[in-house]
Design a protein around this motif. Structure first.
Motif, PDB file in Angstrom:
ATOM      1  N   LYS A   1      54.103 -60.682 145.256  1.00 37.99           N
ATOM      2  CA  LYS A   1      54.412 -59.259 145.336  1.00 37.99           C
ATOM      3  C   LYS A   1      55.910 -59.084 145.543  1.00 37.99           C
ATOM      4  O   LYS A   1      56.572 -59.939 146.131  1.00 37.99           O
ATOM      5  CB  LYS A   1      53.665 -58.593 146.501  1.00 37.99           C
TER       6      LYS A   1
ATOM      7  N   TYR B   1      58.444 -56.244 147.343  1.00 37.21           N
ATOM      8  CA  TYR B   1      58.294 -55.246 148.390  1.00 37.21           C
ATOM      9  C   TYR B   1      59.536 -54.367 148.488  1.00 37.21           C
ATOM     10  O   TYR B   1      60.664 -54.866 148.423  1.00 37.21           O
ATOM     11  CB  TYR B   1      58.085 -55.933 149.747  1.00 37.21           C
TER      12      TYR B   1
ATOM     13  N   THR C   1      56.213 -49.908 150.059  1.00 38.62           N
ATOM     14  CA  THR C   1      55.280 -50.116 148.945  1.00 38.62           C
ATOM     15  C   THR C   1      55.564 -51.454 148.265  1.00 38.62           C
ATOM     16  O   THR C   1      56.574 -52.105 148.525  1.00 38.62           O
ATOM     17  CB  THR C   1      55.380 -48.983 147.911  1.00 38.62           C
ATOM     18  N   PHE C   2      54.659 -51.855 147.374  1.00 41.63           N
ATOM     19  CA  PHE C   2      54.815 -53.127 146.675  1.00 41.63           C
ATOM     20  C   PHE C   2      54.300 -53.022 145.252  1.00 41.63           C
ATOM     21  O   PHE C   2      53.526 -52.116 144.909  1.00 41.63           O
ATOM     22  CB  PHE C   2      54.065 -54.251 147.408  1.00 41.63           C
ATOM     23  N   LEU C   3      54.721 -53.962 144.424  1.00 42.21           N
ATOM     24  CA  LEU C   3      54.130 -54.192 143.109  1.00 42.21           C
ATOM     25  C   LEU C   3      53.706 -55.651 143.037  1.00 42.21           C
ATOM     26  O   LEU C   3      54.311 -56.536 143.660  1.00 42.21           O
ATOM     27  CB  LEU C   3      55.128 -53.889 141.991  1.00 42.21           C
ATOM     28  N   TYR C   4      52.663 -55.894 142.264  1.00 42.19           N
ATOM     29  CA  TYR C   4      52.115 -57.240 142.111  1.00 42.19           C
ATOM     30  C   TYR C   4      52.835 -57.964 140.981  1.00 42.19           C
ATOM     31  O   TYR C   4      53.094 -57.389 139.921  1.00 42.19           O
ATOM     32  CB  TYR C   4      50.619 -57.149 141.803  1.00 42.19           C
TER      33      TYR C   4
ATOM     34  N   ARG D   1      52.861 -61.405 138.437  1.00 46.29           N
ATOM     35  CA  ARG D   1      51.944 -62.399 137.886  1.00 46.29           C
ATOM     36  C   ARG D   1      52.696 -63.352 136.944  1.00 46.29           C
ATOM     37  O   ARG D   1      52.751 -63.133 135.732  1.00 46.29           O
ATOM     38  CB  ARG D   1      50.811 -61.689 137.158  1.00 46.29           C
TER      39      ARG D   1
ATOM     40  N   ALA E   1      54.876 -57.549 135.967  1.00 42.05           N
ATOM     41  CA  ALA E   1      54.714 -56.833 137.236  1.00 42.05           C
ATOM     42  C   ALA E   1      53.799 -55.650 136.996  1.00 42.05           C
ATOM     43  O   ALA E   1      53.931 -54.941 135.991  1.00 42.05           O
ATOM     44  CB  ALA E   1      56.064 -56.360 137.775  1.00 42.05           C
TER      45      ALA E   1
ATOM     46  N   THR F   1      47.216 -63.282 148.786  1.00 38.60           N
ATOM     47  CA  THR F   1      48.179 -62.290 148.310  1.00 38.60           C
ATOM     48  C   THR F   1      47.510 -60.945 148.043  1.00 38.60           C
ATOM     49  O   THR F   1      48.036 -59.893 148.416  1.00 38.60           O
ATOM     50  CB  THR F   1      48.870 -62.787 147.035  1.00 38.60           C
ATOM     51  N   ALA F   2      46.353 -60.957 147.402  1.00 41.25           N
ATOM     52  CA  ALA F   2      45.704 -59.699 147.016  1.00 41.25           C
ATOM     53  C   ALA F   2      45.140 -58.961 148.231  1.00 41.25           C
ATOM     54  O   ALA F   2      45.480 -57.802 148.489  1.00 41.25           O
ATOM     55  CB  ALA F   2      44.607 -59.974 145.995  1.00 41.25           C
TER      56      ALA F   2
END
Length: 416
Positions: A122, A124, A181-184, A186, A210, A360-361
């Protein structure tokens, strides 16, 4: 040099002698710079300094909080990283380019032989407005473990980390503006060679995207269904690697668990507790000698994933909870095999203090119920939505991720 004579770099887990030799050979062939005495090769290494940037000319709209598309986990940011490896030339120059579909032949290795691995990370937006990653070096090193386990090429993890940083430095300001907030993220590698045949892929594609992710968790605590007739991983297999083949076969059982009113499967192996869904599992209990212990399955059997969140929890617990300076009883960390029967006994003897899953999730998610042999075992959550140890450990991690605590694990990214 024969593969069996090459020692993999630190952090690359070995399994059987045959597989370990093959992994060592793969690293020596595709990423010799990782080895102390690596032989020279004409294959080009993954090199972030050669990154080529193409900015999007069709920028997408950032979804607002509550937008239904967030729940689909399909909305990605404007750009992505791609890099192609070929067995004859090595790594092409990586690209930071507009997000878009990949082109694959129907005969691509990944579509037939599960030559695919990935990472879960992630980015942040801190409460201080700075953009951060959490221990990205650990994720990138683990991806090397995964890629070489399934015959995909090796690479220098530091170069992958640089590529990830370049992408989020570009997309972070627009796509993650709000503090807290965050974004994932991969990162993924697939065997992309277009040829049938059970063989090492001659081409691989690395990409990083992302995306928005819906919040995961359980306000009343996770309800786990212990699996007594199926296994997720086994000794000598690949449970320690983050490969797609570990996840697809588990989806039916997880779906059935949800249909029965539970959130995830608690995976057992001959009665031994391993993982909760795709997360590491922890129990906090009192030993029969009266010690407060944080118990989790060990890594030595190569059955469970060496989770970055897991690793961080154990380290913080050793540093901050082993001496009782927090107002809570001191905690002893125990990494060992334990069974559901051990858990049942601890519940019946009122020695269970709390339990949680971590990854993580789901991040750090308290567990309230474990269903085992037709019985719902009630796990204490003395603070209503958590136990005190789980809440404290989670707060430490949140503070590091979002910049309330300045820590080496929180890597600040300079944005464009």
């Amino acid at each position: 040099m024969a593969p069996s004579a090459i020692t993999p770099p630190q952090g690359v887990q070995e399994t059987s002698e045959l597989t370990a030799a093959a992994v060592a050979g793969k690293i020596a062939q595709t990423a010799p710079g990782l080895l102390k005495n690596g032989v020279k090769t004409t294959l080009r290494p993954l090199d972030a300094s050669r990154l080529r940037l193409t900015r999007t000319t069709t920028p997408m709209t950032v979804p607002q909080p509550g937008d239904p598309i967030i729940a689909t986990a399909s909305q990605c940011t404007d750009h992505m990283i791609t890099a192609v490896w070929r067995s004859t030339t090595g790594w092409d120059d990586p690209e930071l380019r507009p997000y878009g579909n990949l082109s694959l032949a129907p005969t691509a290795s990944v579509l037939h032989y599960a030559t695919e691995c990935f990472e879960g990370m992630k980015m942040y937006r801190g409460f201080d407005r700075k953009l951060r990653l959490f221990r990205p070096d650990a994720n990138c090193k683990r991806m090397l473990v995964s890629s070489t386990r399934i015959a995909l090429p090796g690479f220098d993890p530091r170069e992958l980390e640089k590529l990830i940083i370049a992408m989020i430095a570009l997309d972070g300001p627009k796509w993650l503006p709000k503090a807290g907030t965050f974004l994932y993220l991969r990162p993924t590698m697939i065997g992309s060679a277009g040829a049938l045949g059970v063989a090492t892929p001659k081409e691989a594609t690395l990409f990083v995207i992302a995306t928005f992710m819906p919040p995961l968790g359980a306000p009343q605590g996770l309800k786990l269904l212990a699996s007594t007739d199926g296994v997720r991983a086994w000794p000598g297999g690949f449970g320690f690697a983050k490969v797609g083949a570990n996840y697809g076969p588990s989806l039916m059982a997880n779906g059935e668990a949800r249909a029965r009113g539970y959130d995830q499967v608690l995976w057992l192996l001959n009665g031994q507790v391993t993982e909760a869904g795709a997360s590491n599992f922890f129990v906090m209990w009192k030993s029969r000698e009266g010690k407060t212990q944080l118990v989790t399955a060990p890594l030595g059997d190569k059955i469970i994933l060496d989770g970055v969140t897991r690793r961080s929890i154990l380290q913080l617990t050793r540093e901050r909870l082993s001496h009782g300076r927090t107002g809570l009883d001191p905690v002893e960390i125990v990494e060992r095999q334990f069974t559901m029967e051990d858990v049942v006994q601890a519940v019946n003897e009122e020695r269970i203090l709390e339990a949680f899953a971590a990854g993580t999730a789901y991040f750090v998610c308290p567990v309230s119920v474990i269903h085992y042999k037709d019985q719902d075992l009630q796990i204490p959550m003395s603070q209503g939505d958590s136990g005190p140890y789980t809440a404290l450990i989670k707060s430490w991690l949140v503070d590091i991720m979002y910049g309330r605590e300045q820590h080496e694990w929180g890597v600040v990214v300079e944005e464009e």
